[in-house]
Design an enzyme around this catalytic site. Structure first.
Site, PDB file in Angstrom:
ATOM      1  N   SER A 113       0.818  -1.222   0.000  1.00 23.11           N
ATOM      2  CA  SER A 113       0.000   0.000   0.000  1.00 23.11           C
ATOM      3  C   SER A 113       0.848   1.266   0.000  1.00 23.11           C
ATOM      4  CB  SER A 113      -0.971  -0.042   1.180  1.00 23.11           C
ATOM      5  OG  SER A 113      -1.869   1.022   1.071  1.00 23.11           O
ATOM      6  N   HIS A 114       0.706   2.059   1.047  1.00 26.10           N
ATOM      7  CA  HIS A 114       1.356   3.358   1.124  1.00 26.10           C
ATOM      8  C   HIS A 114       2.748   3.272   1.753  1.00 26.10           C
ATOM      9  CE1 HIS A 114      -1.001   2.175   4.512  1.00 26.10           C
ATOM     10  NE2 HIS A 114      -0.144   2.811   5.271  1.00 26.10           N
ATOM     11  N   ASP A 277      -1.849   6.792  -3.476  1.00 26.24           N
ATOM     12  CA  ASP A 277      -0.775   6.087  -2.779  1.00 26.24           C
ATOM     13  C   ASP A 277      -0.132   4.998  -3.630  1.00 26.24           C
ATOM     14  OD1 ASP A 277      -2.857   4.233  -2.686  1.00 26.24           O
ATOM     15  OD2 ASP A 277      -2.134   3.376  -0.804  1.00 26.24           O
ATOM     16  N   ASP A 279      -0.461   1.787  -4.121  1.00 30.75           N
ATOM     17  CA  ASP A 279      -1.276   0.849  -4.903  1.00 30.75           C
ATOM     18  C   ASP A 279      -2.568   1.472  -5.432  1.00 30.75           C
ATOM     19  OD1 ASP A 279      -2.265   1.012  -2.286  1.00 30.75           O
ATOM     20  OD2 ASP A 279      -3.232  -0.948  -2.451  1.00 30.75           O
ATOM     21  N   ASP A 281      -5.213   2.981  -3.909  1.00 28.58           N
ATOM     22  CA  ASP A 281      -6.529   2.951  -3.260  1.00 28.58           C
ATOM     23  C   ASP A 281      -6.778   4.160  -2.349  1.00 28.58           C
ATOM     24  OD1 ASP A 281      -4.793   2.128  -1.290  1.00 28.58           O
ATOM     25  OD2 ASP A 281      -5.865   0.265  -0.803  1.00 28.58           O
ATOM     26  N   ARG A 282      -5.716   4.897  -2.011  1.00 28.93           N
ATOM     27  CA  ARG A 282      -5.929   6.079  -1.162  1.00 28.93           C
ATOM     28  C   ARG A 282      -5.965   7.351  -2.000  1.00 28.93           C
ATOM     29  NH1 ARG A 282      -2.644   5.650   4.528  1.00 28.93           N
ATOM     30  NH2 ARG A 282      -3.523   3.656   5.146  1.00 28.93           N
ATOM     31  N   LYS A 376     -11.120   0.465  -1.554  1.00 28.12           N
ATOM     32  CA  LYS A 376     -11.191   1.910  -1.700  1.00 28.12           C
ATOM     33  C   LYS A 376     -10.501   2.285  -3.006  1.00 28.12           C
ATOM     34  CE  LYS A 376      -7.458   2.084   1.611  1.00 28.12           C
ATOM     35  NZ  LYS A 376      -7.384   1.621   2.978  1.00 28.12           N
TER      36      LYS A 376
HETATM   37  C1  G1P Z   1      -4.303   1.914   8.247  1.00 25.94           C
HETATM   38  C2  G1P Z   1      -5.478   2.865   8.327  1.00 25.94           C
HETATM   39  C3  G1P Z   1      -6.743   2.133   7.993  1.00 25.94           C
HETATM   40  C4  G1P Z   1      -6.611   1.470   6.627  1.00 25.94           C
HETATM   41  C5  G1P Z   1      -5.366   0.601   6.587  1.00 25.94           C
HETATM   42  C6  G1P Z   1      -5.111   0.039   5.199  1.00 25.94           C
HETATM   43  O1  G1P Z   1      -4.460   0.883   9.185  1.00 25.94           O
HETATM   44  O2  G1P Z   1      -5.570   3.466   9.589  1.00 25.94           O
HETATM   45  O3  G1P Z   1      -7.815   3.031   8.015  1.00 25.94           O
HETATM   46  O4  G1P Z   1      -7.734   0.701   6.327  1.00 25.94           O
HETATM   47  O5  G1P Z   1      -4.227   1.366   6.962  1.00 25.94           O
HETATM   48  O6  G1P Z   1      -4.928   1.042   4.251  1.00 25.94           O
HETATM   49  P1  G1P Z   1      -3.761   0.885  10.623  1.00 25.94           P
HETATM   50  O7  G1P Z   1      -2.281   1.038  10.361  1.00 25.94           O
HETATM   51  O8  G1P Z   1      -4.297   2.077  11.344  1.00 25.94           O
HETATM   52  O9  G1P Z   1      -4.159  -0.404  11.253  1.00 25.94           O
HETATM   53 ZN    ZN Z   2      -3.071   1.610  -0.517  1.00 24.13          ZN
END
Ligand code: G1P
Ligand code: ZN
Length: 541
Positions: A113-114, A277, A279, A281-282, A376
């Site tokens: 992801s990010h 981000d 991948d 989705d953000r 998302k």
């Molecule tokens: C974080 C975000 C959450 C999101 C997840 C995946 O998780 O807070 O809202 O769904 O990344 O992108 P966390 O690290 O808080 O468990």
């Molecule tokens: Zn992501």
């Protein structure tokens, strides 16, 4: 016969209850590590014999090598067909779309992801179900359990496929279809949004800046904003996906997308700015001089979604994660639709969407999306904003002012304290949980506690329960704070403190200033400094 069974020791698997496995890239590169997890995943979903799977990832370091391993293992496990993004690329929402629209049995998405990418950064893998959404807890628990008993995996040992060539080819007995990662997704967006109206607004002089942060959405942004909607070349910056994201931390928030923020807060700011981000989705939405908090973005979209053709019949209902602000709740109330509150994480929205209860979901963590896929979707949110702007003729700051005037404003901020020693973070949480009972009735400066609990969720669709999802302390008058530990970090513990306060008088304050008394109350109750020696958060969003 070139399929091999390799016997290995079980791996240190994923945390139970998380939707995939996220570790340092070098861990995934270790002997048999990825292979063991993929075998556990295939077994945990009931085997892949005869099945069709989508495979792709966000292009980070190891994405292509890992894709070849997964394909070779899918073959040896009897899969019939794999649909793979060209060069192993697929944004997470685009993968979700392919899984759904091609009628497949699910898919494997490679991403952290990010999180930053590179040989010394993070890598990840997850399984998505035939509905296009991340595997539910029952499945991830089965995968986790399998990682502890596994003693062999199966892998095809022939030559790999050339993932740069579009079209269908064979890998052993399995068909591999290599598809353009972007085109089906562009068609989906075209079916939901008024591309003509957005193109007209752009032709009329609306300037856009989209920062793809050297991650997966570059090709999607260029195809949609520049090619389909006519924005000038160069509208998309950092538009080429790179294995290390060019050293960027591809998390679209004011801290990490600071180049975009500087441009949007400057004198020559374009009319609309956005980032996505690793991948895809953000999303982050910014107007000239006007940062839109994700909780507000969700509320604005809820109030205006009917302006986009794909949502012209109105929304079925909306859902937000518990720490997300209540801004969308008041919109739902005004629209007369249901509003659901779920634990953090996108997977909880899937059941509500599959059951037809909600069409729009969002999280404070820069995640917004709808039932068009089961993830998302960053580019979707950006197009929704552009559609709303094109239809109303209003700028981002105008839309925000009008929204707050009509619904009130939830000042909102999240403070992250990163890489805390795990035992200190655990001690902080258990200390806090031990106090909850005594908090109601206590006052902290001007704030009086009316409720304090550890959030638990009962899924209205399948009846499952999820407990200990975050401590909430609610004050009289619509202020609260929430504390939980991150489930996605890869080093130590990350403490997240979510702060919120309702303002119905249009005070127009800076959020940190507006929230000062909630921040002070939270520190008194939690004692972050005493437990962790941290006196300031690492990231404020
Ligand atoms: C974080 C975000 C959450 C999101 C997840 C995946 O998780 O807070 O809202 O769904 O990344 O992108 P966390 O690290 O808080 O468990
Ligand atoms: Zn992501």
């Amino acid at each position: 016969m070139t399929r091999t069974t390799i016997t290995t020791a079980p791996i240190a698997g994923q945390k139970p209850g998380t939707s995939g496995l996220r570790k340092k890239t070098r861990v995934f590169m270790g002997a048999h590590y990825l292979e063991n997890f993929v075998q556990a995943m295939f077994d945990g979903v009931g085997g892949v014999a005869g099945k069709t799977l989508v495979v792709g990832g966000d292009g980070r370091f190891h994405n292509d090598t890992a894709t070849q391993t997964i394909l070779a293992m899918a073959e040896a496990n009897g899969a019939a067909r794999a649909i793979v993004g060209q060069n192993a690329l697929l944004s997470t929402p685009a993968a979700s779309n392919l899984i759904r629209t091609r009628g497949t049995d699910g898919g494997v998405i490679l991403s952290a992801s990010h999180n930053p990418g590179g040989i010394d950064e993070d890598f990840g893998i997850k399984f998505n179900m035939p509905n296009g959404g991340p595997a539910p807890e029952a499945v991830t628990n089965a995968i986790h359990a399998r990682t502890e008993t596994l003693d062999a995996y199966y892998i095809w040992q022939g030559a790999p496929v050339d993932l740069s060539q579009l079209g269908t080819t064979q890998l052993g007995a399995m068909e591999v279809e290599i598809v353009d990662p972007v085109s089906a997704y562009v068609d989906l967006m075209r079916s939901l949004f008024d591309f003509d109206a957005i193109a007209k607004m752009i032709a009329g002089g609306m300037q856009i800046r989209f920062d793809a942060m050297c991650a997966i959405t570059g090709p999607y942004g260029r195809a949609i904003l520049e090619d389909a909607l006519g924005a000038p070349k160069g509208t998309v910056t950092h538009g080429t996906p790179l294995p290390d994201f060019g050293g960027m931390h591809p998390d679209p928030n004011p801290t990490w997308a600071h180049e975009l923020m500087a441009e949007m807060m400057g004198d020559a700011a374009p009319g609309f700015g956005a980032a996505s981000d690793g991948d895809g989705d953000r999303n982050m939405i910014v107007g000239p001089g006007c940062y839109v908090s994700p909780s507000d973005s969700l509320a604005v979209i809820a109030a205006n979604a009917h302006l986009a053709p794909g949502y012209s019949g109105g929304l079925k209902g909306v859902a937000r994660s518990m720490p997300t602000s209540a801004a969308v709740d008041r919109v739902a109330e005004a629209l007369g639709i249901d509003c659901y509150e779920t634990p953090t994480g996108w997977k909880f929205f899937g059941n509500l969407m599959d059951d037809g209860r909600v069409s729009l979901c969002g999280e404070e963590s820069f995640g917004t999306g709808s039932d068009h896929v089961r993830e998302k979707d960053g580019v979707w949110a950006i197009l929704m904003w552009l559609n709303i702007m094109a239809t109303t003729g209003k700028s981002v700051p105008q839309l925000m002012q009008d929204h707050w005037a009509r619904f009130g404003r939830n000042y909102y901020s999240r403070h992250d304290f990163e890489a805390i020693e795990t035992d200190k973070a655990d001690a902080l949480m258990s200390g806090l949980r031990g106090k909850l009972h005594d908090l109601p009735g206590q006052t902290f400066g001007p704030l009086t506690v009316i409720d304090a609990d550890d959030y638990a969720y009962l899924d209205p669709v399948d009846g499952s329960t999820s407990e200990r999802q975050g401590v909430r302390v609610v004050f009289e008058g619509g202020a609260r704070f929430v504390v939980r530990l991150s489930g996605t970090g890869t080093s130590g513990a990350t403490l997240r403190l979510y702060l919120e306060k309702l303002d119905t008088e249009q005070l127009n304050l800076d959020p940190q200033e507006a929230l000062a008394d909630v921040i002070a109350a939270a520190e008194t109750v939690i004692g972050i400094a005493a437990h962790t020696d941290r006196t300031a958060p690492d990231v404020i969003t």
